[in-house]
Enzyme design. Structure first.
Site, PDB file in Angstrom:
ATOM      1  N   ARG A  40       0.844  -1.209   0.000  1.00 17.59           N
ATOM      2  CA  ARG A  40       0.000   0.000   0.000  1.00 17.59           C
ATOM      3  C   ARG A  40       0.877   1.256   0.000  1.00 17.59           C
ATOM      4  O   ARG A  40       0.587   2.236  -0.683  1.00 17.59           O
ATOM      5  CB  ARG A  40      -0.858   0.043   1.261  1.00 17.59           C
ATOM      6  CG  ARG A  40      -1.898  -1.033   1.376  1.00 17.59           C
ATOM      7  CD  ARG A  40      -3.187  -0.539   0.748  1.00 17.59           C
ATOM      8  NE  ARG A  40      -4.300  -1.324   1.206  1.00 17.59           N
ATOM      9  CZ  ARG A  40      -5.232  -0.887   2.046  1.00 17.59           C
ATOM     10  NH1 ARG A  40      -5.160   0.325   2.552  1.00 17.59           N
ATOM     11  NH2 ARG A  40      -6.237  -1.654   2.378  1.00 17.59           N
ATOM     12  N   ASP A  62       6.344  -2.233  12.003  1.00 15.20           N
ATOM     13  CA  ASP A  62       5.256  -2.492  12.945  1.00 15.20           C
ATOM     14  C   ASP A  62       5.479  -1.606  14.168  1.00 15.20           C
ATOM     15  O   ASP A  62       6.423  -1.811  14.934  1.00 15.20           O
ATOM     16  CB  ASP A  62       5.258  -3.973  13.354  1.00 15.20           C
ATOM     17  CG  ASP A  62       4.094  -4.303  14.275  1.00 15.20           C
ATOM     18  OD1 ASP A  62       3.363  -3.381  14.696  1.00 15.20           O
ATOM     19  OD2 ASP A  62       3.920  -5.504  14.567  1.00 15.20           O
ATOM     20  N   ARG A 120       9.165  12.126  20.466  1.00 14.62           N
ATOM     21  CA  ARG A 120      10.390  12.517  21.190  1.00 14.62           C
ATOM     22  C   ARG A 120      11.614  12.421  20.284  1.00 14.62           C
ATOM     23  O   ARG A 120      12.473  13.313  20.285  1.00 14.62           O
ATOM     24  CB  ARG A 120      10.559  11.619  22.433  1.00 14.62           C
ATOM     25  CG  ARG A 120      11.934  11.666  23.078  1.00 14.62           C
ATOM     26  CD  ARG A 120      12.292  13.058  23.608  1.00 14.62           C
ATOM     27  NE  ARG A 120      13.681  13.130  24.037  1.00 14.62           N
ATOM     28  CZ  ARG A 120      14.704  13.455  23.262  1.00 14.62           C
ATOM     29  NH1 ARG A 120      14.505  13.760  21.975  1.00 14.62           N
ATOM     30  NH2 ARG A 120      15.925  13.502  23.744  1.00 14.62           N
ATOM     31  N   SER A 138      -5.623  12.506  17.404  1.00 14.71           N
ATOM     32  CA  SER A 138      -6.346  12.027  18.573  1.00 14.71           C
ATOM     33  C   SER A 138      -7.771  11.716  18.135  1.00 14.71           C
ATOM     34  O   SER A 138      -7.974  11.131  17.055  1.00 14.71           O
ATOM     35  CB  SER A 138      -6.285  13.077  19.696  1.00 14.71           C
ATOM     36  OG  SER A 138      -6.861  12.569  20.862  1.00 14.71           O
ATOM     37  N   TYR A 152      -9.517   2.357  24.095  1.00 16.34           N
ATOM     38  CA  TYR A 152      -9.310   3.286  22.978  1.00 16.34           C
ATOM     39  C   TYR A 152      -9.446   4.743  23.442  1.00 16.34           C
ATOM     40  O   TYR A 152      -8.582   5.582  23.173  1.00 16.34           O
ATOM     41  CB  TYR A 152     -10.305   3.003  21.845  1.00 16.34           C
ATOM     42  CG  TYR A 152     -10.146   3.961  20.692  1.00 16.34           C
ATOM     43  CD1 TYR A 152      -9.023   3.898  19.877  1.00 16.34           C
ATOM     44  CD2 TYR A 152     -11.093   4.958  20.445  1.00 16.34           C
ATOM     45  CE1 TYR A 152      -8.842   4.806  18.830  1.00 16.34           C
ATOM     46  CE2 TYR A 152     -10.926   5.858  19.403  1.00 16.34           C
ATOM     47  CZ  TYR A 152      -9.805   5.778  18.604  1.00 16.34           C
ATOM     48  OH  TYR A 152      -9.634   6.675  17.572  1.00 16.34           O
ATOM     49  N   LYS A 156      -6.602   7.827  23.580  1.00 12.01           N
ATOM     50  CA  LYS A 156      -6.759   9.113  22.893  1.00 12.01           C
ATOM     51  C   LYS A 156      -6.756  10.279  23.884  1.00 12.01           C
ATOM     52  O   LYS A 156      -6.288  11.379  23.556  1.00 12.01           O
ATOM     53  CB  LYS A 156      -8.018   9.096  22.025  1.00 12.01           C
ATOM     54  CG  LYS A 156      -7.906   8.146  20.834  1.00 12.01           C
ATOM     55  CD  LYS A 156      -6.729   8.499  19.934  1.00 12.01           C
ATOM     56  CE  LYS A 156      -6.560   7.574  18.763  1.00 12.01           C
ATOM     57  NZ  LYS A 156      -5.422   7.938  17.904  1.00 12.01           N
TER      58      LYS A 156
END
Ligand SMILES: NC(=O)c1ccc[n+]([C@@H]2O[C@H](COP(=O)([O-])OP(=O)(O)OC[C@H]3O[C@@H](n4cnc5c(N)ncnc54)[C@H](OP(=O)(O)O)[C@@H]3O)[C@@H](O)[C@H]2O)c1
Length: 276
Positions: A40, A62, A120, A138, A152, A156
């Site tokens: 992709r 990953d 970072r 977010s 989840y 967020k």
């Protein structure tokens, strides 16, 4: 001649990340496309080179792997990125007691750990740029706890908290920080989650999300948080001002967490195994 700008975009193999990568390439940014599905990413890189004449690199990694962010940082070190878009992420949608422990660990690893560590690692490069930009994706799920989507929404909430704090820490620099909070959008997100229970709030298009991101990237807002969809904006302002118990009751009903909770969980004595 102005210097070329380079944008690292995670989650670029699909949905919002791919949309933002397209928008940045159209604005003459070279791009580094990051996700697991290399095919992709290669197809998008070809598309962007042809359409916009930009350089497009692929880093297949990953981000649930603890070594993932450092691999991305090493791959882009010579490019001196000006822009980082952390769009990689996914959600799971069960009551916590029913979640797969390995899957929720991966969810925290991708949504929280990888986003934090990659930010970072690339922040010095973004801060060194005269036009640095950090966009963390977010969600409107970050503005309240969401029973039925507990992990989840908590990941967020972390992303919104981290991003707003980084915005405050870097004020006075040339860096623009955006905390992008879409409502539900039609991407592969719901397929990955295996349910549409997440579709709470005003549904928005990928184009709307990208448009809000690009406008927020101009950095003129009083805060870094950009909520996509006017009804979602109203909800995001009202919800924190409502009684917490009311918010929890309503969100539990909207996601179906209440009905699922009503199926009693019993713990078999001495085994620690759960039975319904
Ligand atoms: N769609 C919504 O309703 C919605 C609403 C609010 C916020 N968001 C947030 O928007 C972001 C993008 O989601 P989307 O809607 O565009 O969903 P999507 O179409 O499923 O895209 C998710 C992206 O994350 C990447 N990803 C997932 N796990 C990964 C891993 N272990 N390592 C590397 N990359 C990984 C996927 O790439 P590979 O599978 O190729 O690795 C894919 O590119 C997420 O952070 C999501 O939480 C989405």
């Amino acid at each position: 001649m102005t210097a070329r700008r380079t944008a690292v975009v995670t989650g670029a193999s699909s949905g919002l990340g791919a949309g933002i990568a397209r928008a940045l390439a159209a604005r003459d940014h070279d791009v580094v496309l990051v996700a697991r599905r290399a095919d992709r990413l290669e197809a998008l890189a070809d598309e962007l080179r042809t359409a916009h004449g930009v350089a497009a690199h692929v880093v297949a990694v990953d981000l649930a792997d603890p070594a993932g962010p450092a691999r991305v940082a090493a791959a882009v070190a010579d490019l001196g990125p000006d822009v980082l878009v952390n769009a990689a992420g996914f959600g799971t949608a069960e009551n916590l007691v029913d979640e797969d422990p390995a899957r929720i660990a991966e969810e925290v690893d991708v949504n929280v750990r990888a986003l934090t560590v990659l930010t970072r690692l690339l922040l010095p490069s973004l801060l060194a740029s005269p036009a640095g930009l950090l966009v963390n994706v977010s969600s409107t799920a970050s503005f309240q706890p969401v029973p039925g989507l507990a992990v989840y929404a908590a990941t967020k909430a972390y992303v919104t908290s981290l991003t707003e704090a980084v915005w405050a820490e870097t004020r006075g620099s040339a860096l623009t920080v955006v905390c992008l909070c879409p409502g539900p959008a039609d991407t592969e997100f719901f397929q990955v989650a295996g349910t549409e229970r997440f579709k709470v709030g005003q549904v928005v298009t990928v184009e709307q999300v990208v448009d809000v991101a690009m406008r927020a990237a101009r950095g003129r807002g009083p805060l870094p948080t950009a909520v996509v969809g006017w009804r979602n904006r109203v909800t995001s302002v009202l919800t924190p001002r409502l009684p917490r118990r009311l918010v929890l009751t309503v969100t539990a009903r909207l996601t179906g967490a209440t009905e699922r909770r009503e199926a009693p969980v019993t713990v078999a004595a001495g085994t620690g195994e759960q039975a319904r």
